[in-house]
Design a protein around this motif. Structure first.
Motif, PDB file in Angstrom:
ATOM      1  N   ARG A  91       1.081  -2.873  12.543  1.00  0.00           N
ATOM      2  CA  ARG A  91       0.350  -2.076  11.554  1.00  0.00           C
ATOM      3  C   ARG A  91       0.436  -0.597  11.897  1.00  0.00           C
ATOM      4  O   ARG A  91       0.169  -0.209  13.030  1.00  0.00           O
ATOM      5  CB  ARG A  91      -1.120  -2.524  11.576  1.00  0.00           C
ATOM      6  N   ASP A 141       0.853  -1.180   0.000  1.00  0.00           N
ATOM      7  CA  ASP A 141       0.000   0.000   0.000  1.00  0.00           C
ATOM      8  C   ASP A 141       0.889   1.229   0.000  1.00  0.00           C
ATOM      9  O   ASP A 141       1.977   1.216   0.572  1.00  0.00           O
ATOM     10  CB  ASP A 141      -0.876   0.046   1.260  1.00  0.00           C
ATOM     11  N   ASP A 175       0.232   4.057   1.434  1.00  0.00           N
ATOM     12  CA  ASP A 175       0.021   4.935   2.587  1.00  0.00           C
ATOM     13  C   ASP A 175       0.956   4.625   3.750  1.00  0.00           C
ATOM     14  O   ASP A 175       0.770   5.133   4.848  1.00  0.00           O
ATOM     15  CB  ASP A 175      -1.433   4.865   3.043  1.00  0.00           C
ATOM     16  N   GLN A 218       1.138   2.077   5.478  1.00  0.00           N
ATOM     17  CA  GLN A 218       0.597   1.176   6.505  1.00  0.00           C
ATOM     18  C   GLN A 218       1.317  -0.165   6.458  1.00  0.00           C
ATOM     19  O   GLN A 218       1.307  -0.909   7.431  1.00  0.00           O
ATOM     20  CB  GLN A 218      -0.912   0.983   6.299  1.00  0.00           C
ATOM     21  N   ARG A 266      -2.300   5.369   8.730  1.00  0.00           N
ATOM     22  CA  ARG A 266      -2.145   5.956   7.412  1.00  0.00           C
ATOM     23  C   ARG A 266      -1.376   7.280   7.497  1.00  0.00           C
ATOM     24  O   ARG A 266      -1.670   8.118   8.341  1.00  0.00           O
ATOM     25  CB  ARG A 266      -3.544   6.187   6.843  1.00  0.00           C
TER      26      ARG A 266
HETATM   27 MG    MG Z   1      -4.309   1.887   4.148  1.00  0.00          MG
END
Ligand code: MG
Ligand code: UDP
Length: 311
Positions: A198, A95, A97, A99, A201
């Motif tokens: 995790r 991803d 972003d 993340q 964002r």
């Molecule tokens: Mg994301």
């Protein structure tokens, strides 16, 4: 020198791309002598300046190629396109972003060097996700892993490393409706796991609302299990055998005690119950027929407007 391709789907991510590239460059700097890295960005019908930002970034990072979709086809289609266009000896979907933390990438590569063909990045800590998202995700994995084959590893997203062998196997799966996490699991291969935390964002907003996630879960369940179709045989058998017993009881009772005209509410309850159950069964049939319909139309998974090769 072995080559590693990052597949990055982007949808309205003009703010995230520069941060992503910079962080990746810094994190991977110690490895650049040993590997060549490239990025396959898939612009999934963005309505902001994502494409312009990518084309601009290409001047600074020649190892970028861009697949530009004619409209938004969704993340699964974008991942498929990225994988189709990747050239690396290993492919890592990420991803944009952040993340999926870039610090995990060297750990994935290390496991790959040990001989694993798939290295999963597992979210050991999801406290950055909302409580509702974590809970529904938990239910989803529990349910799908009861009825689906093969098992879909829990708390593992699309972030993972795949050897070229795995990528070639994936490219042979022809379905139009693609639940990538399931397809990744379906192809198999020797798999290792790396845990990570995790992140939240970095910029922009999430593209997955509650309704989209619900449909995504349905997509996964219907793509990898026919249990919901088959269970109706058993529900039907159960209902008709109890109806048969009940009928025998009524006949016996009438013979012994004569007719009565009670039973309005039980009749109505039975009719409504069976009507409802039949509709649910029909609905599930409908879902699968819809899927067959989409598959037989055999349309392409995505349409590319433009392709910008590396360099
Ligand atoms: Mg994301
Ligand atoms: N994405 C995409 N097409 C879509 C939705 C999302 O390519 O229709 C991309 C998005 O740009 C991002 C990745 O998929 O790079 C993950 O999306 P997001 O971060 O919004 O999902 P979340 O992390 O909230 O589940």
């Amino acid at each position: 020198m072995r080559r590693i391709s990052f597949v990055v789907p982007v949808f309205n991510e003009e703010e995230s791309i520069p941060v992503f590239l910079k962080t990746m460059e810094e994190t991977l700097a110690p490895l650049t002598g040993a590997y060549t890295f490239d990025y396959v960005f898939v612009n999934d019908g963005s309505r902001d300046k994502t494409l312009e930002v990518l084309v601009e970034a290409k001047k600074q990072y020649p190892a970028i190629s861009i697949v530009d979709f004619s409209r938004n086809f969704g993340k699964e289609a974008a991942l498929t396109a990225g994988i189709d266009n990747s050239k690396g000896d290993a492919v890592i979907p990420m991803d944009v972003d952040l993340q999926d933390p870039p610090e995990v990438v060297p750990k994935l590569i290390k496991k790959w060097e040990e001989g694993y063909e798939v290295v999963l990045a597992r979210r050991a800590d999801r406290s950055s996700d909302s409580r509702a998202k974590r809970l529904t995700a938990l239910w989803f994995y529990q349910f799908i892993n009861i009825i689906a084959k093969p098992q879909i590893p829990e708390n593992v997203g699309d972030f993972r490393l795949m050897d070229r062998k795995v990528v070639e196997a994936l490219k042979r799966l022809p379905e139009r409706r693609r639940f990538m996490k399931g397809l990744f699991a379906w192809v198999g291969f020797n798999t290792a796991v790396v845990d990570y935390e995790r992140q939240v964002r970095q910029a922009g907003v999430t593209k997955f609302s509650g309704w989209k996630l619900w449909n995504f879960a349905l997509e996964g369940i219907t793509s990898f299990s026919t249990a919901l179709l088959e269970i109706w045989t058993y529900i039907g058998l159960l209902i008709s055998s109890s109806a048969f017993l009940y009928l025998a009881y009524i006949i016996l009772r009438t013979l012994l005690f004569g007719r009565d005209i009670e039973g309005y509410s039980s009749t109505l309850a039975t009719i409504l119950f069976l009507g409802g159950a039949q509709m649910v069964g029909l609905g599930i049939l409908g879902v699968y027929i819809g899927r067959i319909y989409v598959e037989v139309k055999n349309r392409p998974i995505y349409i590319v407007r433009d392709y910008f090769p590396e360099g």
